[in-house]
Enzyme design. Structure first.
Site, short mmCIF file in Angstrom:
data_model
loop_
_atom_site.label_atom_id
_atom_site.label_comp_id
_atom_site.label_asym_id
_atom_site.label_seq_id
_atom_site.Cartn_x
_atom_site.Cartn_y
_atom_site.Cartn_z
N GLU A 220 44.92 3.28 10.66
CA GLU A 220 43.52 3.39 10.66
C GLU A 220 42.75 2.20 11.59
O GLU A 220 43.20 1.01 10.97
CB GLU A 220 43.05 3.51 9.31
CG GLU A 220 41.39 3.58 9.12
CD GLU A 220 40.82 3.52 7.81
OE1 GLU A 220 41.31 2.52 6.99
OE2 GLU A 220 39.71 3.99 7.71
N GLU B 250 38.01 5.83 -3.34
CA GLU B 250 37.77 6.50 -1.81
C GLU B 250 38.22 5.67 -0.89
O GLU B 250 37.70 4.34 -0.78
CB GLU B 250 36.07 6.72 -1.67
CG GLU B 250 35.61 7.65 -2.50
CD GLU B 250 35.75 9.06 -2.27
OE1 GLU B 250 36.52 9.26 -1.18
OE2 GLU B 250 35.17 10.06 -2.90
N LYS C 63 29.89 -4.52 -7.47
CA LYS C 63 30.17 -5.87 -6.62
C LYS C 63 30.33 -5.46 -5.19
O LYS C 63 31.27 -4.46 -4.86
CB LYS C 63 31.63 -6.41 -7.20
CG LYS C 63 31.96 -7.77 -6.21
CD LYS C 63 33.29 -8.11 -6.36
CE LYS C 63 34.17 -7.41 -5.27
NZ LYS C 63 33.77 -7.62 -3.72
N CYS D 75 35.18 5.41 7.24
CA CYS D 75 36.24 6.18 6.73
C CYS D 75 36.38 7.42 7.51
O CYS D 75 37.61 7.83 7.69
CB CYS D 75 36.08 6.30 5.34
SG CYS D 75 34.75 7.02 4.70
P1 NAD Z 1 39.03 -3.60 1.26
O1 NAD Z 1 39.92 -2.76 0.42
O2 NAD Z 1 39.53 -4.74 1.69
O3 NAD Z 1 37.81 -4.20 0.14
C1 NAD Z 1 36.94 -3.18 -0.59
C2 NAD Z 1 36.36 -4.13 -1.62
O4 NAD Z 1 37.53 -4.31 -2.61
C3 NAD Z 1 35.77 -5.32 -1.52
O5 NAD Z 1 34.59 -5.43 -2.13
C4 NAD Z 1 36.86 -6.34 -1.79
O6 NAD Z 1 36.15 -7.75 -2.19
C5 NAD Z 1 37.34 -5.82 -3.12
N1 NAD Z 1 38.62 -6.26 -3.35
C6 NAD Z 1 39.66 -6.89 -2.52
N2 NAD Z 1 40.82 -7.30 -3.55
C7 NAD Z 1 40.26 -6.64 -4.46
C8 NAD Z 1 41.33 -6.36 -5.62
N3 NAD Z 1 42.68 -6.84 -5.82
N4 NAD Z 1 40.98 -5.63 -6.85
C9 NAD Z 1 39.63 -5.03 -6.61
N5 NAD Z 1 38.69 -5.29 -5.41
C10 NAD Z 1 39.23 -6.04 -4.77
O7 NAD Z 1 38.28 -2.77 2.04
P2 NAD Z 1 37.08 -3.17 3.42
O8 NAD Z 1 37.82 -3.67 4.55
O9 NAD Z 1 35.92 -3.90 2.75
O10 NAD Z 1 36.77 -1.59 3.82
C11 NAD Z 1 37.41 -0.86 4.86
C12 NAD Z 1 38.23 0.15 4.29
O11 NAD Z 1 37.30 0.84 3.38
C13 NAD Z 1 38.64 1.20 5.44
O12 NAD Z 1 40.17 1.54 5.06
C14 NAD Z 1 37.74 2.43 4.94
O13 NAD Z 1 38.51 3.53 5.53
C15 NAD Z 1 37.52 2.43 3.58
N6 NAD Z 1 36.29 3.29 3.32
C16 NAD Z 1 36.70 4.22 2.69
C17 NAD Z 1 35.45 5.17 2.44
C18 NAD Z 1 35.91 6.33 1.69
O14 NAD Z 1 34.67 7.13 1.11
N7 NAD Z 1 36.79 7.10 1.44
C19 NAD Z 1 34.22 4.85 2.71
C20 NAD Z 1 34.19 3.52 3.50
C21 NAD Z 1 35.18 2.69 3.64
#
Ligand code: NAD
Length: 469
Positions: A371, A240, A167, A274
């Site tokens: 962040e 991650e 997803k 990230c």
């Molecule tokens: P987010 O946590 O808002 O969403 C990530 C995903 O989780 C989306 O697909 C979202 O629909 C889904 N989601 C939302 N609520 C959920 C729930 N309750 N259960 C399961 N899934 C759910 O993050 P974002 O705003 O899309 O991305 C930005 C964040 O991602 C930043 O904090 C960034 O640092 C992190 N990130 C980390 C890495 C890494 O490899 N460490 C890489 C890229 C981004």
């Protein structure tokens, strides 16, 4: 508006409902994605479960299929790159670069050896440790590098013999849906199912009884919810999560020489990475020179619609994220910060924000402690290296960090003090499909990539037979 479809059991599946996807360069919806309902999610997990029975049996076929997937993705870069630019905002050449990286990751995974160890082999017994697939993997990705981060999961998960329901983020579902459609040509039905929907769909996936593993990339806040959901039936998780990467500049660094590198790694993908450099610590003596050099680069940056050829930085991906950046800079200003470059949203309906350099704030300012995940970088003076390392570590994040200096041995010694998953000397965010990548502390659990990343999609089985084979 174009309508995208899901891939479930090898078939094209439209939604009973849809949601709009906005182009961040215009602020207007430009396509619709299916909002997967609970029945369709069940179908996806059932298809993955059925496909697992045969997929897990033939390792050679899996390797062939992953190579075919990588080759097909490479051939269709020109088709997918505009889809990615339109939904994510990144310049077209960066979109093509992301797709190239995603294909590289798949290709690399296709040839990874699956670990296998013989612990004893003598007349009394043969004892070996093998890696078995887990079953169905639920994979959930964020909006900054939707296809790249999906392929970090797909390659090793499928190679190990698992099948998947994937997803993407509701902000950027289209490239992943289009990729799912492509993969119908090279993967058996049910091996890779791609569904789309709003955030509650992610929660439904993590609560679903079929998947045995959740591979999640996203924020710390959501990652924590995923861990709680997974604990209910002891699903395995790899998380991650976010980062707040420090870069420590040492006193033997040339600020004019390091500035372009620091700028590149802080503002790559508009800071929506990230592992972007999110705080720079610099000796007091070099502070003004470094700020001047970074501010010049920020002022020269070409920001605009990613479809325009000369553009270096596209818009911020979505309105809440733009508003967050505006808030962080307002908070810094309220604390007396000096904005050395940028500091204002662009004009127009798109979510533009120029690269921004902030100085004169303490470590407790939100722009330092949180962040940012956007085009804002604080530069912070320090007096001693010990102080810089202490401040770099004084956070619940622990993704990566870098140290910059003329004497690389000394820089490496300083880097040893950093509490994070990867440290770099005189560079940052150099990732490779063969190297483990993951966070300490709240930045995650487990790693992706390389042998360790592959092992995370397997269960250990010890096989003990009484007679030699
Ligand atoms: P987010 O946590 O808002 O969403 C990530 C995903 O989780 C989306 O697909 C979202 O629909 C889904 N989601 C939302 N609520 C959920 C729930 N309750 N259960 C399961 N899934 C759910 O993050 P974002 O705003 O899309 O991305 C930005 C964040 O991602 C930043 O904090 C960034 O640092 C992190 N990130 C980390 C890495 C890494 O490899 N460490 C890489 C890229 C981004």
């Amino acid at each position: 508006m174009p309508q995208y479809a899901m891939t479930i059991g090898g078939a094209r599946v439209t939604g009973t409902a849809t949601f709009e996807v906005v182009n961040p360069a215009t602020g207007r919806p430009h396509a619709e994605a299916p909002d997967c309902d609970e029945g369709q999610l069940d179908d996806a997990f059932t298809a993955a479960h059925e496909a697992y029975k045969s997929w897990r049996r033939n390792e050679r076929a899996r390797r062939r299929a992953l190579h075919a997937a990588a080759d097909l993705l490479t051939r269709r870069t020109g088709q997918l790159a505009p889809v990615l630019t339109a939904e994510q905002g990144k310049p077209l050449k960066d979109a093509a670069y992301e797709i190239g990286g995603a294909a590289w990751w798949l290709r690399y995974a296709a040839d990874l050896p699956i670990p296998h160890e013989v612990l004893r082999d003598d007349p009394a017994a043969h004892v070996e440790v093998v890696r078995r697939p887990m079953g169905v993997v639920a994979a959930i990705t964020p909006w900054n590098f939707p296809l790249m981060l999906a392929c970090w999961k797909i390659g090793p998960a499928l190679l190990a013999g698992n099948t998947m329901v994937l997803k993407p983020s509701p902000w950027t579902p289209l490239t992943t849906l289009a990729f799912g459609e492509l993969m119908r040509e090279v993967l058996p039905p049910g091996v890779l199912n791609v569904v789309s929907g709003l955030d509650p769909l992610g929660a439904s996936m993590t609560a679903h009884p079929v998947p045995r593993k959740i591979s999640f990339t996203g924020s710390v806040a959501t990652g924590t919810k995923v861990a709680v959901a997974a604990a209910r039936d002891l699903k395995r998780v790899t998380l991650e999560l976010g980062g707040n990467d420090p870069a420590i500049v040492l006193d033997d660094a040339d600020p004019h020489a390091v500035a372009p590198q620091l700028f590149r790694y802080a503002f790559e993908n508009n800071g929506q990475l990230c592992s972007a450099i999110k705080r720079v610590y610099v000796p007091e003596r070099l502070h003004d020179d470094l700020v001047g050099a970074m501010a010049k680069l920020a002022a020269e940056a070409r920001v605009g619609n990613g479809f325009e050829a000369s553009v270096q930085f596209g818009p911020v991906n979505n309105r809440p994220q733009l508003e967050r950046i505006i808030d962080l800079v307002a908070d810094a200003r309220g604390r007396g910060a000096h904005i050395a470059a940028g500091g204002e949203p662009g004009v127009g309906p798109g979510y533009f924000y120029r690269p921004t350099i902030v100085t004169g704030v303490g470590d407790d300012a939100r722009v330092v402690a949180e962040e940012q995940f956007g085009p804002v970088l604080p530069i912070l003076p320090y007096r001693s290296v010990e102080e810089a390392v202490h401040r770099a570590n004084d956070t619940h994040f622990g993704l990566d960090g870098s140290v910059w200096g003329g004497n690389t041995e000394r820089a490496a010694e300083v880097a040893e003090g950093l509490e994070c998953g990867t440290t770099w000397i005189n560079t940052h965010f150099e990732v490779h499909p063969g190297r483990p990548f993951g966070g300490h502390k709240s930045s995650g659990i487990g790693v992706e990539n390389g042998r360790l990343g592959l092992e995370a999609f397997t269960e250990v089985q010890v096989r003990h037979s009484p007679l030699p084979r």
